[in-house]
Motif scaffolding. Structure first.
Motif, mmCIF file in Angstrom:
data_model
loop_
_atom_site.group_PDB
_atom_site.id
_atom_site.type_symbol
_atom_site.label_atom_id
_atom_site.label_comp_id
_atom_site.label_asym_id
_atom_site.label_seq_id
_atom_site.Cartn_x
_atom_site.Cartn_y
_atom_site.Cartn_z
ATOM 1 N N THR A 173 0.831 -1.204 0.000
ATOM 2 C CA THR A 173 0.000 0.000 0.000
ATOM 3 C C THR A 173 0.865 1.254 0.000
ATOM 4 O O THR A 173 0.639 2.170 -0.802
ATOM 5 N N VAL A 174 1.851 1.302 0.884
ATOM 6 C CA VAL A 174 2.721 2.484 0.953
ATOM 7 C C VAL A 174 3.526 2.638 -0.331
ATOM 8 O O VAL A 174 3.695 3.746 -0.841
ATOM 9 N N ALA A 175 4.003 1.539 -0.887
ATOM 10 C CA ALA A 175 4.758 1.609 -2.144
ATOM 11 C C ALA A 175 3.878 2.147 -3.274
ATOM 12 O O ALA A 175 4.331 2.973 -4.079
ATOM 13 N N LEU A 176 2.630 1.702 -3.345
ATOM 14 C CA LEU A 176 1.719 2.202 -4.379
ATOM 15 C C LEU A 176 1.426 3.684 -4.198
ATOM 16 O O LEU A 176 1.409 4.449 -5.163
ATOM 17 N N VAL A 177 1.188 4.106 -2.961
ATOM 18 C CA VAL A 177 0.932 5.519 -2.690
ATOM 19 C C VAL A 177 2.143 6.355 -3.077
ATOM 20 O O VAL A 177 2.012 7.410 -3.714
ATOM 21 N N ARG A 178 3.328 5.889 -2.712
ATOM 22 C CA ARG A 178 4.542 6.639 -3.054
ATOM 23 C C ARG A 178 4.752 6.718 -4.566
ATOM 24 O O ARG A 178 5.149 7.753 -5.087
ATOM 25 N N SER A 179 4.471 5.643 -5.278
ATOM 26 C CA SER A 179 4.667 5.666 -6.731
ATOM 27 C C SER A 179 3.646 6.577 -7.399
ATOM 28 O O SER A 179 3.963 7.275 -8.359
ATOM 29 N N ARG A 180 2.410 6.593 -6.904
ATOM 30 C CA ARG A 180 1.380 7.486 -7.482
ATOM 31 C C ARG A 180 1.693 8.947 -7.189
ATOM 32 O O ARG A 180 1.454 9.794 -8.032
ATOM 33 N N ARG A 181 2.203 9.241 -6.014
ATOM 34 C CA ARG A 181 2.593 10.619 -5.692
ATOM 35 C C ARG A 181 3.729 11.067 -6.594
ATOM 36 O O ARG A 181 3.772 12.209 -7.033
ATOM 37 N N ARG A 182 4.636 10.167 -6.866
ATOM 38 C CA ARG A 182 5.774 10.489 -7.716
ATOM 39 C C ARG A 182 5.300 10.796 -9.137
ATOM 40 O O ARG A 182 5.772 11.720 -9.777
ATOM 41 N N VAL A 183 4.337 9.998 -9.615
ATOM 42 C CA VAL A 183 3.791 10.224 -10.963
ATOM 43 C C VAL A 183 3.018 11.527 -11.011
ATOM 44 O O VAL A 183 3.125 12.290 -11.970
ATOM 45 N N SER A 184 2.235 11.828 -9.961
ATOM 46 C CA SER A 184 1.413 13.045 -9.968
ATOM 47 C C SER A 184 2.279 14.312 -9.856
ATOM 48 O O SER A 184 1.879 15.362 -10.315
ATOM 49 N N ARG A 185 3.451 14.225 -9.281
ATOM 50 C CA ARG A 185 4.344 15.388 -9.179
ATOM 51 C C ARG A 185 4.941 15.740 -10.530
ATOM 52 O O ARG A 185 5.316 16.878 -10.779
ATOM 53 N N ARG A 186 5.046 14.751 -11.401
ATOM 54 C CA ARG A 186 5.615 15.005 -12.733
ATOM 55 C C ARG A 186 4.562 15.649 -13.570
ATOM 56 O O ARG A 186 4.464 16.416 -14.302
#
Length: 133
Positions: free
Chosen positions: A120-133
């Protein structure tokens, strides 16, 4: 607060030392256990942690690395603490109330919760990373 906890730690360590030397204890056995702990830590646990860290860096995407490492630490620590009950060391036929639970099931539940939290945390972190781009 820090001084109070430090003083409490010194008192507990002093009490343990007093018990060690005033009661009839096997000082050689204590020394062997202390040495074995250091050897097992340095020869086994440290090597496993380094190997898992190297694999994590190579195989796991960057956003998931920290959660995976935290999962390794949680599961590794809990597993080491649970070895006596998972191995049923100390169980006696004349006292069925000792180790009377299914500790393996409890460990598996904790492992499952840890894996779900890591994913769950890994997915949240990856989505945040994508949304920042």
């Amino acid at each position: 607060m820090r001084a109070a906890l430090g003083a409490l730690g010194v008192l507990v360590a002093g009490y343990g030392g007093w018990l060690l030397f005033t009661r009839e204890s096997d000082l050689v056995g204590v020394a062997v256990w202390l040495a074995a702990g250091v050897v097992l830590h340095d020869a086994v646990l440290a090597l496993v942690v380094v190997a898992l860290g190297a694999l994590t860096v190579r195989l796991v995407p960057a956003p998931a690395r920290a959660p995976v490492v935290v999962g390794f630490v949680v599961l590794g620590s809990v597993t080491l603490l649970a070895v006596p009950v998972l191995g049923r060391f100390g169980a006696r036929a004349d006292n069925p109330t000792l180790l009377d639970r299914d500790y393996t099931a409890g460990w598996l539940v904790l492992a499952g919760i840890t894996v779900v939290a890591v994913v769950t945390v890994a997915l949240v972190r990856s989505r945040r990373r994508v949304s920042r781009r």
